[in-house]
Design an enzyme around this catalytic site. Structure first.
Site, PDB file in Angstrom:
ATOM      1  N   HIS A 129      40.158  43.054  43.868  1.00  0.00           N
ATOM      2  CA  HIS A 129      38.703  42.992  43.671  1.00  0.00           C
ATOM      3  C   HIS A 129      38.293  42.887  42.214  1.00  0.00           C
ATOM      4  CE1 HIS A 129      37.640  44.192  47.855  1.00  0.00           C
ATOM      5  NE2 HIS A 129      38.816  44.780  47.792  1.00  0.00           N
ATOM      6  N   LYS A 174      22.693  47.081  41.272  1.00  0.00           N
ATOM      7  CA  LYS A 174      24.168  47.068  41.288  1.00  0.00           C
ATOM      8  C   LYS A 174      24.639  48.095  40.278  1.00  0.00           C
ATOM      9  CE  LYS A 174      23.888  42.600  40.110  1.00  0.00           C
ATOM     10  NZ  LYS A 174      24.728  42.021  41.148  1.00  0.00           N
ATOM     11  N   ARG A 175      25.940  48.414  40.289  1.00  0.00           N
ATOM     12  CA  ARG A 175      26.444  49.337  39.283  1.00  0.00           C
ATOM     13  C   ARG A 175      26.134  48.839  37.881  1.00  0.00           C
ATOM     14  NH1 ARG A 175      29.927  53.642  40.665  1.00  0.00           N
ATOM     15  NH2 ARG A 175      30.060  53.935  38.427  1.00  0.00           N
ATOM     16  N   LYS A 229      27.824  42.855  33.974  1.00  0.00           N
ATOM     17  CA  LYS A 229      26.747  42.487  34.909  1.00  0.00           C
ATOM     18  C   LYS A 229      25.451  42.156  34.173  1.00  0.00           C
ATOM     19  CE  LYS A 229      28.703  45.378  38.627  1.00  0.00           C
ATOM     20  NZ  LYS A 229      28.975  44.498  39.779  1.00  0.00           N
ATOM     21  N   THR A 287      28.372  41.202  46.432  1.00  0.00           N
ATOM     22  CA  THR A 287      27.945  41.190  47.826  1.00  0.00           C
ATOM     23  C   THR A 287      26.442  41.444  47.913  1.00  0.00           C
ATOM     24  OG1 THR A 287      28.737  43.462  47.905  1.00  0.00           O
ATOM     25  CG2 THR A 287      30.100  41.797  48.961  1.00  0.00           C
ATOM     26  N   LYS A 295      23.219  39.924  50.342  1.00  0.00           N
ATOM     27  CA  LYS A 295      22.193  40.713  51.039  1.00  0.00           C
ATOM     28  C   LYS A 295      20.799  40.231  50.657  1.00  0.00           C
ATOM     29  CE  LYS A 295      25.476  44.463  50.721  1.00  0.00           C
ATOM     30  NZ  LYS A 295      25.962  45.505  49.796  1.00  0.00           N
TER      31      LYS A 295
HETATM   32  C1  26Q Z   1      41.012  51.900  39.619  1.00  0.00           C
HETATM   33  C2  26Q Z   1      42.063  52.657  39.146  1.00  0.00           C
HETATM   34  C3  26Q Z   1      41.957  54.013  39.026  1.00  0.00           C
HETATM   35  C4  26Q Z   1      40.771  54.580  39.372  1.00  0.00           C
HETATM   36  C5  26Q Z   1      39.726  53.834  39.840  1.00  0.00           C
HETATM   37  C6  26Q Z   1      39.831  52.487  39.971  1.00  0.00           C
HETATM   38  C7  26Q Z   1      38.738  51.678  40.539  1.00  0.00           C
HETATM   39  C8  26Q Z   1      37.866  52.209  41.476  1.00  0.00           C
HETATM   40  C9  26Q Z   1      36.875  51.435  42.058  1.00  0.00           C
HETATM   41  C10 26Q Z   1      38.617  50.348  40.231  1.00  0.00           C
HETATM   42  C11 26Q Z   1      37.618  49.585  40.805  1.00  0.00           C
HETATM   43  C12 26Q Z   1      36.761  50.111  41.739  1.00  0.00           C
HETATM   44  C13 26Q Z   1      35.712  49.315  42.387  1.00  0.00           C
HETATM   45  C14 26Q Z   1      35.658  48.013  42.315  1.00  0.00           C
HETATM   46  C15 26Q Z   1      34.619  47.221  42.960  1.00  0.00           C
HETATM   47  O1  26Q Z   1      33.703  47.722  43.603  1.00  0.00           O
HETATM   48  N1  26Q Z   1      34.713  45.905  42.823  1.00  0.00           N
HETATM   49  C16 26Q Z   1      33.766  45.013  43.443  1.00  0.00           C
HETATM   50  O2  26Q Z   1      34.259  44.673  44.732  1.00  0.00           O
HETATM   51  C17 26Q Z   1      33.315  43.916  45.436  1.00  0.00           C
HETATM   52  C18 26Q Z   1      33.860  43.701  46.838  1.00  0.00           C
HETATM   53  O3  26Q Z   1      34.917  42.797  46.820  1.00  0.00           O
HETATM   54  C19 26Q Z   1      33.050  42.602  44.741  1.00  0.00           C
HETATM   55  O4  26Q Z   1      32.028  41.933  45.425  1.00  0.00           O
HETATM   56  C20 26Q Z   1      32.609  42.847  43.295  1.00  0.00           C
HETATM   57  O5  26Q Z   1      32.522  41.621  42.611  1.00  0.00           O
HETATM   58  C21 26Q Z   1      33.609  43.756  42.606  1.00  0.00           C
HETATM   59  O6  26Q Z   1      33.148  44.095  41.310  1.00  0.00           O
END
Ligand code: 26Q
Length: 808
Positions: A354, A542-543, A548, A650, A654
């Site tokens: 992702h 969004k976050r 972004k 995503t 929406k």
């Molecule tokens: C990684 C390593 C250690 C601790 C935490 C993490 C971590 C946690 C959450 C890394 C990334 C995330 C979240 C990522 C995320 O939400 N990515 C989004 O995923 C969506 C669904 O595929 C995409 O639409 C977005 O583009 C993407 O940013």
């Protein structure tokens, strides 16, 4: 629904109220009525849930979707819609004088995710059940979900998210399915009768207790399970210690065990190698894999057939330890040979990536992993050797390349390399993202096994994000094209012809207006903020992250502000700019941007004339629940990431589904939105991914020169330091100014190309407002977007996963 159904529901709710709380509807609280109603609905679901589980045991293949996050949103509402019991319940509750909406609000939302990745997992669960595919979602039952965001003097403050203070109606504890998970200790290897035997001693044990939540499909024959694991100290162990008089120590250890499922880490890209987080990942993957194997052995005896019946999808690398854990069980417990175990494992796992940003690729220091998971680490070493020797035959002599592709290197365990090397499939989440995986991030692996790499564009469940969130629009669509779009979202395309129907367009406009009013009322009630509903609603939700580019959005607002002051005669379409975003608590820049949004809002409020045409509002504590009110009210959808950075997005889908027009870059799934609606269906601007990449990697990008040569840009950026935003503290945003013009300690200035894309961004807004001034043209554009949005349903995404990977 006929009256007898309604009366039956009413009767059951009365009975529940009496048996659970000793109350009648007349003297029960809202919360009690909610619980009684939800529990009667749960009773209703049980037979099908049970049936689905029984069928899974016998059926061909089942998916386990492992994700460290799930963001399902409120469940009562969607279960009512999906089971078709809406009318019966709303009728029954009307008799009791309780509007359904009010009951829904009694339910706490499980905020068990940060953002896109967690919400995607929930959308996928909805589609899996609706498409009658047997699947189980597996994750952690965090006692505290993502922090609750409060704003104090424009700054984000984090508070704990308590969602389990009362029992959660939808979960069922299953202590009988508990699994033991081991941490620490020593591993001794020993040869016995020509076999390597592993002796793991001195470990500490944590019990994983599953809590199951039913996932109801839309009028389907399948109810799947979302299984959340909770950590508990093993009782027996405690008793031993109590008996030895070590009362305090026993209680301490209980705390240590149970802290594992205490809290969801707020992280979407910045990773801190926290030991507790590693424990969480191993805890839930070991529990899941242990359960899968135990379940399998109840009905099957040939382990080599496991991949025929079990398919494990890893949602990003976080559950990647499931790979060595399955190896461990097959080797140490089932006593298979390495080759047999490897054969099974490499056919069972599939991995979705992702993120391409290198700082978001998960790595764990070996110094952390080895003592905590000694046997898992020794298996990782063995996998590493196996992989490297295979790579050696493909890349003979290329030590450096193989070193980069290895699973262990520079004192770290590289989870992405593990997942790519072992999984049978690796997929990106949009076409562009998959290309970047193949051509950049995993290029060297791609050359070895190109067939492994897929792109499956994300999707969202149009049932929650349209049918549930926007009932008026759903009704208008159903009146126009019939109800089949709810099961077959591609049929939304039948709406296209209505984009020339003036009466329909007017209706679409009126629905948008009423959704804006609904959101305005929500914001008034929750935050005391008043929104002018005649203004265009421009939304970025969004976050918060630099890539972004919420900062670019605020700078554009400053630009409008400045123009209004400089041109007293200027007449401008009134605009409301809505922001909703949580920032990672230690992410300084993100928090400053939140502050800037608030301070710019204040500046506008205190400026006569400007405040009549511009308004900035921040929606606190963005959640699935508030998204469901906010998104239907949006007219412009801001999807403005630096091209090449957003894997898919995503939210963009929406908004589109709800008739907002995308103003965005060619990034992630925006590319595919553009493929469908064309230049005339969205407001596209900015550099493309290849151009952005070339500009940044060439190190020739000069933000300062842009600033010098462009007076407009200079005027806008100078607001960050000239005291016009916050007179008492002109340096409040100095860091942001510096970041854009000089970079931080390590980096190039303006790493995310805000200045480079700024004038194109202004141009896109100008085009948007021109179209907005012609309502029928705007509404026609909205209808065309909705008509093209069927592709972005998670039903389509799940169908692709199933035909390309799972074959359930
Ligand atoms: C990684 C390593 C250690 C601790 C935490 C993490 C971590 C946690 C959450 C890394 C990334 C995330 C979240 C990522 C995320 O939400 N990515 C989004 O995923 C969506 C669904 O595929 C995409 O639409 C977005 O583009 C993407 O940013």
């Amino acid at each position: 629904m006929d009256n007898s159904n309604k009366r039956l529901v009413l009767e059951r709710i009365r009975e529940k109220l009496l048996s659970l709380f000793g109350r009648t509807p007349e003297d029960a609280t809202r919360q009690q009525i909610y619980r009684a109603a939800a529990l009667t609905l749960r009773d209703e679901l049980m037979p099908l849930w049970r049936q689905s589980e029984q069928r899974d045991l016998a059926e061909s293949r089942k998916l386990y979707y492992l994700s460290v996050e799930f963001l399902p949103g409120r469940i009562f509402h969607s279960n009512l819609l999906n089971t078709g019991l809406w009318d019966a319940y709303s009728g029954a509750l009307k008799e009791l004088g309780v509007p359904l909406e009010e009951l829904f609000q009694q339910e706490r939302e499980p905020g068990l995710g940060n953002g896109g990745l967690g919400r995607l997992a929930a959308c996928f669960m909805d589609s899996l059940a609706t498409l009658n595919l047997p699947a189980m979602g597996c994750s952690i039952r965090y006692e505290f979900g993502l922090f609750r965001q409060q704003i104090e003097d424009g700054a984000q403050v984090e508070l704990p998210d308590v969602w389990l203070d009362e029992d959660f109606v939808w979960e069922i504890e299953r202590p009988e399915d508990a699994i033991e998970v081991h941490f620490g200790g020593k591993v001794a290897e020993q040869w016995e009768n020509g076999r390597l035997c592993i002796n793991h001693t001195g470990y500490s044990t944590v019990l994983a207790i599953p809590y199951d939540i039913p996932v109801v499909g839309y009028q389907s024959q399948t109810t799947n399970t979302l299984r959340l694991w909770s950590a508990r100290a093993p009782e027996r162990l405690d008793m031993d210690q109590f008996n030895r008089g070590q009362y305090i120590k026993a209680l301490e250890e209980t705390e240590l065990a149970e802290v594992i499922s205490k809290i969801l880490y707020p992280a979407d890209s910045h990773i801190q190698g926290k030991e507790l987080r590693l424990k969480q990942h191993y805890f839930f993957t070991a529990a899941t894999v242990g359960y899968i194997l135990r379940e399998y052995k109840k009905t099957k005896n040939r382990l080599s057939d496991l991949p025929k019946y079990v398919c494990i999808q890893i949602n990003d690398t976080h559950p990647g330890l499931a790979i060595p854990e399955l190896m461990r069980l097959l080797l140490d417990e089932e006593r298979l040979s390495w080759d047999d175990a490897w054969d099974i494992v490499s056919r069972t796992f599939h991995y979705t990536n992702h993120t391409i940003m290198s700082e978001a690729l998960e790595q764990w220091p070996i110094s952390l992993m080895q003592p905590l998971l000694p046997r898992i680490y020794s298996i990782l070493q063995a996998i590493n050797e196996h992989i490297c020797s295979r790579l050696w035959s493909f890349y003979p002599g290329q030590w450096e390349k193989i070193g980069q592709m290895a699973i262990l290197g520079f004192g770290q365990v590289r989870m992405a390399n593990l997942c790519v090397a072992v999984s049978a499939h690796v997929n990106g989440v949009s076409g562009l993202h998959a290309d970047i995986l193949r051509q950049q991030l995993f290029h060297d692996y791609y050359l070895v096994e190109p067939w492994k790499f897929l792109g499956i564009t994300n999707g969202v469940t149009h049932r929650r994000w349209l049918m549930l969130a926007n009932p008026k629009l759903a009704e208008a669509i159903t009146e126009a094209i019939g109800p089949k779009w709810i099961r077959e979202p591609e049929r939304l395309s039948e709406l296209a012809s209505f984009s020339a129907d003036p009466a329909f367009l007017e209706r679409i406009g009126a629905i948008k207006r009423s959704n804006k009013e609904r959101f305005a009322a929500f914001l008034q009630e929750t935050q005391g903020v008043t929104l002018p509903c005649d203004a265009v609603f421009d939304v970025q939700a969004k976050r918060l992250h630099e890539y972004k580019r919420q900062l670019m959005n605020v700078l554009h607002v400053i630009y409008l502000y400045d123009r209004l002051l400089a041109e007293p005669e200027l007449s401008m379409q009134p605009q409301v700019f809505l922001f909703a975003a949580k920032a990672y608590p230690n992410y300084r820049v993100a928090k400053q941007i939140i502050r800037l949004i608030h301070k710019v809002a204040d500046m506008i409020e205190r400026t006569p004339r400007v405040c009549d045409v511009l308004k900035v509002a921040f929606v606190d504590n963005y959640s699935v629940e508030s998204a469901q009110i906010l998104i239907p009210a949006a007219e412009i959808s801001e999807q403005i990431s630096t091209a090449g950075r957003e894997a898919s997005g995503t939210g963009n889908m929406k908004f589109m589904l709800n008739g907002a027009i995308t103003l965005g870059t060619l990034d992630g799934a925006n590319v595919e939105i553009h493929d469908r609606v064309g230049d005339e269906g969205m407001f596209l601007f900015g550099l493309e991914a290849r151009e952005a990449e070339a500009l940044l990697s060439g190190k020739t990008y000069n933000a300062g020169a842009l600033y010098e040569s462009d007076p407009l840009l200079r005027r806008v950026l100078d607001y960050l330091i000239n005291g016009r935003i916050v007179a008492e503290d002109p340096r409040m945003f100095q860091d942001l100014y510096h970041l854009l013009l000089f970079g931080d300690d390590h980096g190039l200035a303006d790493n995310y190309l805000v200045l480079r894309d700024f004038s194109a961004y202004i141009g896109a807004h100008r085009r948007a407002l021109q179209t907005y001034s012609r309502p029928s043209e705007w509404n026609a554009m909205a209808v065309k977007n909705i008509a093209q949005a069927g592709y972005f349903s998670s039903d389509r995404a799940i169908a692709e996963y199933n035909s390309l990977i799972w074959q359930l």
